[in-house]
Design a protein around this motif. Structure first.
Motif, PDB file in Angstrom:
ATOM      1  N   ASP A 102       0.795  -1.229   0.000  1.00 17.53           N
ATOM      2  CA  ASP A 102       0.000   0.000   0.000  1.00 17.53           C
ATOM      3  C   ASP A 102       0.833   1.288   0.000  1.00 17.53           C
ATOM      4  N   HIS A 103       1.972   1.300   0.707  1.00 24.92           N
ATOM      5  CA  HIS A 103       2.700   2.552   0.904  1.00 24.92           C
ATOM      6  C   HIS A 103       3.362   3.093  -0.360  1.00 24.92           C
ATOM      7  N   ASN A 104       3.908   2.175  -1.163  1.00 22.10           N
ATOM      8  CA  ASN A 104       4.743   2.541  -2.308  1.00 22.10           C
ATOM      9  C   ASN A 104       4.039   2.588  -3.637  1.00 22.10           C
ATOM     10  N   GLY A 118      -5.469  -2.799  -0.748  1.00 21.83           N
ATOM     11  CA  GLY A 118      -5.801  -1.466  -0.258  1.00 21.83           C
ATOM     12  C   GLY A 118      -4.932  -1.138   0.936  1.00 21.83           C
ATOM     13  N   ILE A 119      -5.188   0.015   1.542  1.00 20.67           N
ATOM     14  CA  ILE A 119      -4.425   0.411   2.728  1.00 20.67           C
ATOM     15  C   ILE A 119      -4.728  -0.583   3.848  1.00 20.67           C
ATOM     16  N   VAL A 120      -3.682  -1.013   4.498  1.00 19.98           N
ATOM     17  CA  VAL A 120      -3.791  -2.101   5.471  1.00 19.98           C
ATOM     18  C   VAL A 120      -4.886  -1.851   6.512  1.00 19.98           C
ATOM     19  N   HIS A 121      -5.043  -0.593   6.936  1.00 18.71           N
ATOM     20  CA  HIS A 121      -6.038  -0.309   7.984  1.00 18.71           C
ATOM     21  C   HIS A 121      -7.440  -0.098   7.421  1.00 18.71           C
ATOM     22  N   VAL A 122      -7.548  -0.136   6.107  1.00 17.73           N
ATOM     23  CA  VAL A 122      -8.875  -0.080   5.500  1.00 17.73           C
ATOM     24  C   VAL A 122      -9.343  -1.512   5.205  1.00 17.73           C
ATOM     25  N   GLY A 182       3.383  -3.363  11.665  1.00 18.33           N
ATOM     26  CA  GLY A 182       4.525  -2.456  11.696  1.00 18.33           C
ATOM     27  C   GLY A 182       4.118  -1.122  11.121  1.00 18.33           C
ATOM     28  N   ASP A 183       3.208  -0.457  11.823  1.00 15.16           N
ATOM     29  CA  ASP A 183       2.643   0.785  11.310  1.00 15.16           C
ATOM     30  C   ASP A 183       1.870   1.446  12.444  1.00 15.16           C
ATOM     31  N   SER A 184       2.188   2.703  12.724  1.00 11.02           N
ATOM     32  CA  SER A 184       1.632   3.326  13.925  1.00 11.02           C
ATOM     33  C   SER A 184       0.114   3.480  13.876  1.00 11.02           C
ATOM     34  N   HIS A 185      -0.463   3.569  12.674  1.00  7.84           N
ATOM     35  CA  HIS A 185      -1.913   3.767  12.601  1.00  7.84           C
ATOM     36  C   HIS A 185      -2.728   2.489  12.739  1.00  7.84           C
ATOM     37  N   THR A 186      -2.052   1.427  13.184  1.00  6.85           N
ATOM     38  CA  THR A 186      -2.753   0.195  13.525  1.00  6.85           C
ATOM     39  C   THR A 186      -3.824   0.468  14.578  1.00  6.85           C
ATOM     40  N   GLY A 196      -8.188  11.099   1.200  1.00 10.47           N
ATOM     41  CA  GLY A 196      -7.791   9.698   1.195  1.00 10.47           C
ATOM     42  C   GLY A 196      -7.126   9.332   2.495  1.00 10.47           C
ATOM     43  N   SER A 197      -6.325   8.247   2.485  1.00  9.39           N
ATOM     44  CA  SER A 197      -5.553   7.723   3.616  1.00  9.39           C
ATOM     45  C   SER A 197      -6.391   6.833   4.525  1.00  9.39           C
ATOM     46  N   CYS A 198      -5.702   6.202   5.470  1.00  6.21           N
ATOM     47  CA  CYS A 198      -6.389   5.306   6.407  1.00  6.21           C
ATOM     48  C   CYS A 198      -7.216   6.094   7.404  1.00  6.21           C
ATOM     49  N   THR A 199      -7.092   7.413   7.399  1.00  5.17           N
ATOM     50  CA  THR A 199      -7.904   8.241   8.288  1.00  5.17           C
ATOM     51  C   THR A 199      -9.257   8.538   7.643  1.00  5.17           C
ATOM     52  N   GLY A 210      -4.415   3.469  -2.453  1.00  3.12           N
ATOM     53  CA  GLY A 210      -3.086   3.356  -1.863  1.00  3.12           C
ATOM     54  C   GLY A 210      -2.887   4.467  -0.847  1.00  3.12           C
ATOM     55  N   CYS A 211      -1.726   4.484  -0.215  1.00  2.00           N
ATOM     56  CA  CYS A 211      -1.440   5.509   0.800  1.00  2.00           C
ATOM     57  C   CYS A 211      -1.235   6.879   0.145  1.00  2.00           C
ATOM     58  N   SER A 212      -0.669   6.879  -1.048  1.00  3.69           N
ATOM     59  CA  SER A 212      -0.604   8.085  -1.875  1.00  3.69           C
ATOM     60  C   SER A 212       0.038   9.274  -1.160  1.00  3.69           C
ATOM     61  N   ALA A 213      -0.567  10.435  -1.285  1.00  2.00           N
ATOM     62  CA  ALA A 213       0.018  11.677  -0.765  1.00  2.00           C
ATOM     63  C   ALA A 213       0.005  11.760   0.756  1.00  2.00           C
ATOM     64  N   CYS A 214      -0.500  10.736   1.432  1.00  2.00           N
ATOM     65  CA  CYS A 214      -0.426  10.757   2.898  1.00  2.00           C
ATOM     66  C   CYS A 214       1.026  10.782   3.333  1.00  2.00           C
ATOM     67  N   LEU A 215       1.886   9.996   2.660  1.00  2.00           N
ATOM     68  CA  LEU A 215       3.311  10.045   3.002  1.00  2.00           C
ATOM     69  C   LEU A 215       4.201  10.190   1.784  1.00  2.00           C
ATOM     70  N   ALA A 216       3.592  10.289   0.604  1.00  2.00           N
ATOM     71  CA  ALA A 216       4.343  10.664  -0.589  1.00  2.00           C
ATOM     72  C   ALA A 216       5.552   9.776  -0.868  1.00  2.00           C
ATOM     73  N   SER A 272      -5.573  13.420   5.631  1.00  2.00           N
ATOM     74  CA  SER A 272      -4.739  12.397   6.258  1.00  2.00           C
ATOM     75  C   SER A 272      -4.462  12.770   7.713  1.00  2.00           C
ATOM     76  N   ASN A 273      -3.423  12.219   8.295  1.00  2.00           N
ATOM     77  CA  ASN A 273      -3.242  12.334   9.743  1.00  2.00           C
ATOM     78  C   ASN A 273      -1.998  13.076  10.194  1.00  2.00           C
ATOM     79  N   ARG A 274      -1.093  13.396   9.276  1.00  2.00           N
ATOM     80  CA  ARG A 274       0.157  14.019   9.720  1.00  2.00           C
ATOM     81  C   ARG A 274       0.507  15.225   8.862  1.00  2.00           C
ATOM     82  N   GLY A 286       7.575  18.124   5.401  1.00  2.00           N
ATOM     83  CA  GLY A 286       7.977  17.201   4.342  1.00  2.00           C
ATOM     84  C   GLY A 286       7.167  15.921   4.248  1.00  2.00           C
ATOM     85  N   ARG A 287       6.154  15.761   5.084  1.00  2.00           N
ATOM     86  CA  ARG A 287       5.393  14.513   5.086  1.00  2.00           C
ATOM     87  C   ARG A 287       4.774  14.245   3.710  1.00  2.00           C
ATOM     88  N   GLN A 288       4.230  15.292   3.072  1.00  2.86           N
ATOM     89  CA  GLN A 288       3.562  15.097   1.787  1.00  2.86           C
ATOM     90  C   GLN A 288       4.472  15.430   0.607  1.00  2.86           C
TER      91      GLN A 288
END
Ligand code: SF4
Lengths: 466, 197
Positions: free
Chosen positions: A63-65, A107-111, A128-132, A345-348, A406-412, A428-430, A434-436
């Motif tokens: 999902d991230h990449n 899809g995004i793991v938390h979705v 292995g992901d804080s938004h678990t 978007g994003s898991c949020t 996908g995670c997309s622009a949440c972490l770019a 998103s959540n952060r 430079g996050r995006q």
């Protein structure tokens, strides 16, 4: 003896043993895996010559990449492609189910965990992901771990964990029109700060929380990590059971009845005691927006950025650095600030309800010309449902583009980067520097506030349109 | 992965008096594409450390030869945000052995301990004294004594004790890792599974 909290009931049941003077050995029911935080863990198993202990309790997704355009093509970025391929090889070698690129359940793991019915009340869940923490919305203990811990769970299906303290945050009453769950959680974080719940596992409760849908509850638990909490959770109730029922991996028939009986025992006992309890009134919450570079730097949309003298002395240097990065002045109003990008978007906020809210807001209106908008569903299932409900068409008619999940622009990590110096309203959540994308300036908000920005081209109170 | 033993450390410090340093700053997401643990040190604090063309930014502390050492001293709430262990790998990879702050984010703390990097949590006052001492004399050293759980600012002799979980302390002092421990209690894990599965 005092009763038990929801957290304690699940925790106690999953303790295998306790290390003398040390952490507990906690049994893990579900382990979600993605491509970024797992390769070193798989390599560790290989070095030790051991297997994934319970592959059937483990499930992986990419999902991230992944790109959000042309997913049928090989990934262009070489390192991303390598990492995604590595995940596929590792899953194959260790017998782990993978819902990879182009799989109908990708899809995004938390979705995908919740929408497939893999996430259920009473479970212990890690990734292995804080938004678990998202999965805690079902009344489970769910939290993010590091890669060494990913290896630990793969190798033993257990984790060494110190028992966190418990906190309950109660939100009582009715929300104002135009205020949604994202605003609740941004409000809480703005009140207690990004370290306000560090060391705690938080239960969200109160009438305002109970009235929320599962999607909305997930948004809140998702961001519990942004207040520093180990995780967040909400007691399971009829809304929860209704959501889980009939999903792909949900228990069926007699198993379902048995599970229901167990789940009904989970909510915190009346006389349970929390280490800390906070209370807020739903009516005090406005649509929220962040102005700085951490999620605690949020205000009601009609308010102004704090002045330097309102900031605690020790934090002033950090505050100034943040203002400089955003190119905002202390005391500025947020309403009217220009917006270049809108990311939904994003898991949020990448679930069907979020797309519905956005679509119903912009229906019949037009995207502002100065805004580039990326609407990215959280999973293929969300994408398919949006298609079915005519959401894609509504978006396109208003000049918006719906991309692939996908995670997309949440972490770019893929190509979806906000250009340097540009302003993005993001669901998103952060909002870290430079996050995006390097130099990107993020303002976090709800899908409604994002919609208002997308059609006006500037920060706008969504209530003006309701 | 076996970790390096940590017993006692005497070193000069690198000061980073910024609060809420999140793991996206420690190691930005675009550097997370590697599939091994090595090499992250080069990109530690990449966006603060290098300009767009990859040249070191003069005003960032890692590029300032006045400061060096194995101890990073940072503002409160260090390591918040993403669970990426790559943050700990980057700090260790750069050559730090300990991070001192008045407050650490949870997951970062666990990740550090799992990589032989000692998070030393001190009071706000002690942290302030540290920053001042380093500003006054960049050669000021601290001593971190894990066995006695004590950090001492050597020029003044001022010291403070710090907390660490006794189990984690034993692991660090001996270079043990959690997985060895867990693999050894397989019988108990099996018994739990029999009772609950
Ligand atoms: S959408 Fe963002 S926060 Fe969620 S898992 Fe992906 S990168 Fe992490």
């Amino acid at each position: 003896m005092a009763g038990k909290t929801l957290f304690e009931k699940i925790w106690d049941k999953h303790v295998v043993t306790k290390v003398e003077g040390g952490p507990s050995v906690l049994y893990i029911d579900r382990h979600f895996v993605h491509e970024v935080t797992s390769p070193q863990a798989f390599a560790g198993l290989r070095d030790r010559g051991i297997q994934v202990r319970r592959p059937e309790k483990t499930v992986a997704t990419a999902d991230h990449n992944i790109p959000t355009l042309g997913q049928d093509q090989p990934i262009r970025d070489e390192l991303s492609r390598f990492q995604v391929n590595k995940l596929a090889q590792n899953c194959e070698e260790f017998g782990v189910d993978l819902y990879g690129l182009n799989h109908k359940w990708n899809g995004i793991v938390h979705v995908i965990g919740p929408e497939l019915g893999i996430t259920r009340p009473g479970m212990t869940i890690v990734c292995g992901d804080s938004h678990t923490s998202t999965h805690g919305a079902f009344g489970s203990i769910a939290f993010g771990i590091g890669t060494s811990e990913v290896e630990m769970v793969m190798a033993t299906q257990t984790l060494l964990q110190n028992k966190p303290r418990t906190m309950r945050i109660n939100i009582e009453g009715d929300l104002q029109n135009g205020v949604v769950s994202k605003d609740i959680v941004l409000y809480i974080i703005s009140q207690i700060g990004t370290g306000g719940a560090t060391g705690y596992f938080v239960e969200f409760a109160g009438s305002a929380i109970r009235s929320l849908s599962m999607e909305a509850r997930m948004t809140i638990c998702n961001m519990s990590i942004e207040m520093g909490a180990r995780g967040g959770m909400i007691a399971p109730d009829e809304t929860t059971f209704e959501y889980v029922k009939g999903r792909e991996f949900a228990p069926k028939g007699a198993e379902w009845e048995k599970a229901l009986t167990e789940w009904r025992q989970l909510p915190s006992d009346e006389d349970a005691v929390f280490d800390k309890e906070l209370n807020y009134k739903a009516a005090d919450i406005e649509p929220m927006i962040t102005y700085g570079t951490n999620p605690g730097m949020g205000i009601g949309i009609s308010q102004s950025i704090p002045k330097l003298e309102d900031i605690e002395k020790s934090t002033q240097a950090t505050f100034k650095k943040s203002m400089q990065y955003m190119d905002f002045q202390p005391g500025d109003a947020m309403i009217g600030k220009k917006v270049d990008y809108v990311f939904v978007g994003s898991c949020t906020n990448g679930r069907i309800e979020d797309l519905r809210a956005f679509a119903s807001f912009i229906k019949g209106k037009k995207k502002a010309d100065n805004v580039t908008a990326w609407i990215v569903p959280g999973s293929h299932q969300v994408e398919a449902q949006a298609e079915e409900e005519g959401i894609r068409q509504i978006l396109e008619e208003a000049g918006f583009e719906m991309r692939q999940p996908g995670c997309s622009a949440c972490l770019a990590m893929n190509d979806d980067k906000i250009p340097e110096g540009n302003y993005a309203v993001s669901t998103s959540n952060r909002n870290f520097e430079g996050r995006q994308g390097p130099g990107a300036r993020t303002m976090l908000a709800s899908p409604l506030t994002a919609a208002a920005a997308a059609i006006t081209g500037k920060i706008t109170d969504p209530r003006d349109f309701l | 992965m076996p970790i390096d033993k940590f017993v006692k450390l005497e070193s000069t410090c690198v000061p980073l008096p910024i609060e809420n340093v999140d793991t996206d700053q420690i190691i930005p997401a675009r550097f997370l594409k590697a599939t091994t643990r090595e090499g992250f040190g080069d990109n530690l604090f990449a966006d603060w450390r290098y300009d767009k063309s990859g040249n070191p930014k003069k005003d960032f502390v890692l590029n300032d030869t006045t400061y060096s050492g194995k101890v990073l001293v940072a503002g409160q709430n260090f390591g918040s945000g993403s669970s990426r262990e790559h943050a700990a790998w980057a700090i260790v990879g750069y050559g730090f052995k300990a991070v001192v702050s008045s407050f650490f984010a949870d997951i970062f703390k666990n990740n550090s301990l799992n990589n032989g990097l000692l998070p030393v949590q001190v009071s706000k006052e002690f942290l302030e004294e540290l920053f001042q001492a380093i500003e006054k004399d960049p050669q000021a050293k601290v001593e971190i004594d894990l066995d006695n759980q004590k950090i001492t600012l050597l020029p003044t002799g001022k010291s403070e004790s710090f907390d660490i979980n006794p189990y984690k302390k034993k692991c660090l002092l001996n270079g043990f890792d959690d997985i060895d421990y867990l693999l050894n209690i397989n019988d108990e894990i099996e018994a739990w599974e029999k009772a609950h599965d």
